[in-house]
Design a protein around this motif. Sequence first.
Motif, PDB file in Angstrom:
ATOM      1  N   THR A 531       3.339   7.697  -5.514  1.00  0.00           N
ATOM      2  CA  THR A 531       3.450   7.805  -6.973  1.00  0.00           C
ATOM      3  C   THR A 531       2.270   8.498  -7.622  1.00  0.00           C
ATOM      4  O   THR A 531       2.355   8.942  -8.773  1.00  0.00           O
ATOM      5  CB  THR A 531       3.572   6.419  -7.608  1.00  0.00           C
ATOM      6  OG1 THR A 531       2.369   5.696  -7.331  1.00  0.00           O
ATOM      7  CG2 THR A 531       4.767   5.650  -7.085  1.00  0.00           C
ATOM      8  N   GLY A 532       1.151   8.586  -6.942  1.00  0.00           N
ATOM      9  CA  GLY A 532      -0.038   9.175  -7.534  1.00  0.00           C
ATOM     10  C   GLY A 532      -0.804   8.214  -8.432  1.00  0.00           C
ATOM     11  O   GLY A 532      -1.827   8.568  -9.022  1.00  0.00           O
ATOM     12  N   GLU A 533      -0.327   7.015  -8.488  1.00  0.00           N
ATOM     13  CA  GLU A 533      -1.037   5.982  -9.282  1.00  0.00           C
ATOM     14  C   GLU A 533      -2.381   5.691  -8.612  1.00  0.00           C
ATOM     15  O   GLU A 533      -2.460   5.649  -7.382  1.00  0.00           O
ATOM     16  CB  GLU A 533      -0.178   4.725  -9.335  1.00  0.00           C
ATOM     17  CG  GLU A 533      -0.760   3.606 -10.189  1.00  0.00           C
ATOM     18  CD  GLU A 533       0.016   2.307  -9.998  1.00  0.00           C
ATOM     19  OE1 GLU A 533      -0.514   1.273 -10.373  1.00  0.00           O
ATOM     20  OE2 GLU A 533       1.149   2.353  -9.449  1.00  0.00           O
ATOM     21  N   ALA A 534      -3.428   5.491  -9.376  1.00  0.00           N
ATOM     22  CA  ALA A 534      -4.751   5.236  -8.790  1.00  0.00           C
ATOM     23  C   ALA A 534      -5.462   4.090  -9.508  1.00  0.00           C
ATOM     24  O   ALA A 534      -5.201   3.837 -10.684  1.00  0.00           O
ATOM     25  CB  ALA A 534      -5.603   6.493  -8.875  1.00  0.00           C
ATOM     26  N   VAL A 535      -6.312   3.426  -8.756  1.00  0.00           N
ATOM     27  CA  VAL A 535      -7.151   2.351  -9.328  1.00  0.00           C
ATOM     28  C   VAL A 535      -8.592   2.712  -8.996  1.00  0.00           C
ATOM     29  O   VAL A 535      -8.969   2.789  -7.826  1.00  0.00           O
ATOM     30  CB  VAL A 535      -6.797   0.968  -8.737  1.00  0.00           C
ATOM     31  CG1 VAL A 535      -7.632  -0.124  -9.375  1.00  0.00           C
ATOM     32  CG2 VAL A 535      -5.318   0.673  -8.890  1.00  0.00           C
ATOM     33  N   ASN A 536      -9.378   2.937 -10.020  1.00  0.00           N
ATOM     34  CA  ASN A 536     -10.786   3.281  -9.811  1.00  0.00           C
ATOM     35  C   ASN A 536     -11.650   2.025  -9.884  1.00  0.00           C
ATOM     36  O   ASN A 536     -11.487   1.189 -10.779  1.00  0.00           O
ATOM     37  CB  ASN A 536     -11.253   4.252 -10.887  1.00  0.00           C
ATOM     38  CG  ASN A 536     -10.548   5.592 -10.791  1.00  0.00           C
ATOM     39  OD1 ASN A 536     -10.032   5.932  -9.729  1.00  0.00           O
ATOM     40  ND2 ASN A 536     -10.490   6.318 -11.880  1.00  0.00           N
ATOM     41  N   PHE A 537     -12.562   1.911  -8.966  1.00  0.00           N
ATOM     42  CA  PHE A 537     -13.461   0.739  -8.955  1.00  0.00           C
ATOM     43  C   PHE A 537     -14.742   1.128  -8.224  1.00  0.00           C
ATOM     44  O   PHE A 537     -14.825   2.238  -7.682  1.00  0.00           O
ATOM     45  CB  PHE A 537     -12.787  -0.451  -8.290  1.00  0.00           C
ATOM     46  CG  PHE A 537     -12.339  -0.194  -6.880  1.00  0.00           C
ATOM     47  CD1 PHE A 537     -11.104   0.415  -6.626  1.00  0.00           C
ATOM     48  CD2 PHE A 537     -13.145  -0.528  -5.806  1.00  0.00           C
ATOM     49  CE1 PHE A 537     -10.700   0.676  -5.321  1.00  0.00           C
ATOM     50  CE2 PHE A 537     -12.739  -0.264  -4.503  1.00  0.00           C
ATOM     51  CZ  PHE A 537     -11.517   0.322  -4.261  1.00  0.00           C
ATOM     52  N   SER A 538     -15.685   0.235  -8.199  1.00  0.00           N
ATOM     53  CA  SER A 538     -16.943   0.558  -7.522  1.00  0.00           C
ATOM     54  C   SER A 538     -17.590  -0.709  -6.969  1.00  0.00           C
ATOM     55  O   SER A 538     -17.252  -1.814  -7.363  1.00  0.00           O
ATOM     56  CB  SER A 538     -17.904   1.231  -8.513  1.00  0.00           C
ATOM     57  OG  SER A 538     -18.206   0.317  -9.548  1.00  0.00           O
ATOM     58  N   SER A 539     -18.515  -0.478  -6.074  1.00  0.00           N
ATOM     59  CA  SER A 539     -19.274  -1.600  -5.503  1.00  0.00           C
ATOM     60  C   SER A 539     -20.706  -1.139  -5.289  1.00  0.00           C
ATOM     61  O   SER A 539     -20.931   0.002  -4.868  1.00  0.00           O
ATOM     62  CB  SER A 539     -18.635  -2.010  -4.162  1.00  0.00           C
ATOM     63  OG  SER A 539     -19.387  -3.046  -3.581  1.00  0.00           O
TER      64      SER A 539
END
Lengths: 638, 60
Positions: A531-539
């Motif tokens: 779908t091209g859906e993305a979740v941006n996050f960081s650590s």
Amino acid sequence: MRSNCPSCGAEIDFQSKVSLYAVCGYCRCQVLRKDLDIERIGEVAELQEDGSPIQLGTRGRYRNQGFSVIGRIQIRFPKGFWNEWFLEFDGGGNGWMGEAQGLYGICFEEEADSSLGTWEELRVGKAVSIGKHRYLVKEKQTARCIGGEGELPFLVKSGYDAPLVDLATNSSRFATIDYSEDAPIVFVGNYFEFDQLSFQDLRPIAGWDGYPTKGVPSLEVKSFQCVTCGAALEVRSPGASDIVSCASCGSTLDARDENFQLLKQYDKKIKKRKVHIPLGSRGKLFGNHELEVIGFLSREVIYEGVSYKWGEYLLWSPYVGYRWLTESNGHWICLWTAIGIPRKVGSSKPRYGGKGFAHFQKSSAKVIFCLGEFPWKIAIGDKSILDDFIAPPQILSREKNDDEVVWSVGHHADVEVIWKAFGLDEKKIKNPTGVGPVQPNPLRERFRDIRWAFGVGVGLLVLTQLFFSIMSGNERVFSQHYRYEKTKKEETHRTASFELSEGMDNLEIGISTDVSNNWAYFPMALVNETTGEAVNFSSEVGYWSGRDSEGSWSQGSKNGRVLLGPIAGGRWYLIINADSPASSVKYNVRVVRDVLTWGTFWKCFFLLLAPFMWYAFRTFMFEVARWKESDHPYFESE
Amino acid sequence: MNSMSRSRLFCLLYGLVLSFYLCLSHVQGEGSSSSKKVSKVPPNLRDNPRVYRTHYFYGK
């Protein structure tokens, strides 16, 4: 056996086989039974009016056995009268019933043990074993026998002194040792409440209806004028009261004297105290029995220069005796004399009636005002040491003066109950201030519920969490090692795709590094391949360690963890970027599907804890306010 | 029903609601970290991690 009095010819009827002596009810002549004849022994002194509700012929029941009262010995103590009624049981056998001031003790003679000790050896408080039971010496006194009436098993001599020792247990069991003869005579038995003995054919007393009486009332309220000021006075408990205190002039008069002789005249400047329940008021506060307010006294304690005062109402019924009602700052307590001696009396936590009491207050109280009649010669200025022990709503009180130690037991009464019981004007109700010593904690019951619900709620949460910990998949779907090189330009990676199971579950992305005395930052994206859906996050991770004068130390962590959710099923991959001042960082990225989380569990736990803590705090603060006035406050005031 | 059992019932209901909330959070796949969702990433960005980094991580 029936016969006639050798002195006046009146009929004398011996009901009991063991009765050797009888006193003629008409001429007070004492006779001795001799086979079928009787012989005159002498005369017995006239008995004193003591207000007793028992009379010859009264019937009662003792442990499912009926009995009749056939004789009596009247004894005078410094504190008043005591009657020993001689009983004939329906099934045969005899016994004695001691009676005074509403206290009824049925006892039987028991063989005296040679180890009892002499009159001199028995001190108050000493333990004595009689039969299988252990007693404590409660009181030692020399009583004076006034005389007798009816049938008796021995010759009654008028006006002799009888040294008596009263012994008690922590129950209703008691014993009396009579040292008036060469060898001590021991009686053991139990105290009973008026209702427990199912009396019939009691002595009628004017103004007290509703009791099973027989005959014509012979005792009435005495009205007279104060010998000092002429005010109208009454003796409401004739025979039982020792003194009458005049409300108008404060004089104390002898209630037993025909002319109501003046005993003491107090200073007219003595400040009168507010009496909420007028003398003569009647009410039902103690079971089904109506009691009349016959006396009022006010006492005072001085603590650190501050005067604390309270009122005490004396209530009386000819059938059930005396009760007390105390009032302090609008808080009311019903009190009566304790039967038996509490356990552990020397400690700060005595036990009575199977309940432990905590010491509340010790005070030296002084009588500052009195009104009405009392069964002892009360005087303004009388002092006593009071020790109150509490187990709200109950109280145990010890009053000690030069002559005796008296234990009383009681309970809190709501002011509305008092007002209603005595039919007082509700507009004049005095609302309590502060917290009473035995006032029930209104929050305690609710707190008990909250505590119960808190336990159940935590149980439910733990069970729910346990269920989901078992059900959680905890499935590792991806794991890969990477290396960050500061000199390399390509520090961004696209991982291989991985499959996430169907459903909306959470996803844990864990990063383990080898950073040391440095940090590393990992911005990442979880991208759905379809779908091209993305979740941006960081650590971000950072770890520092070293050694100083106090030894080795470390700070931070080499590992990071990101919990994403909910993430739909499908094929996904990660875009991972790394940044760090370190020249190189080795790191591992792993992806775990459906892990157990604790965030909501702790949120719910604290939501449950909040009302629990709030009620715990309020319940505690109520107790703080209660104990503030005691010898043992929670917090010492400045 | 007296006041005591009423308050017990109320507290019990409160506990049940919280347990239900806990159940729901587990069923829905609770996460705890802050993240930012992008509805659709263009294919050219998806396939080029460096460009993606520039565009999304550092906002250029």
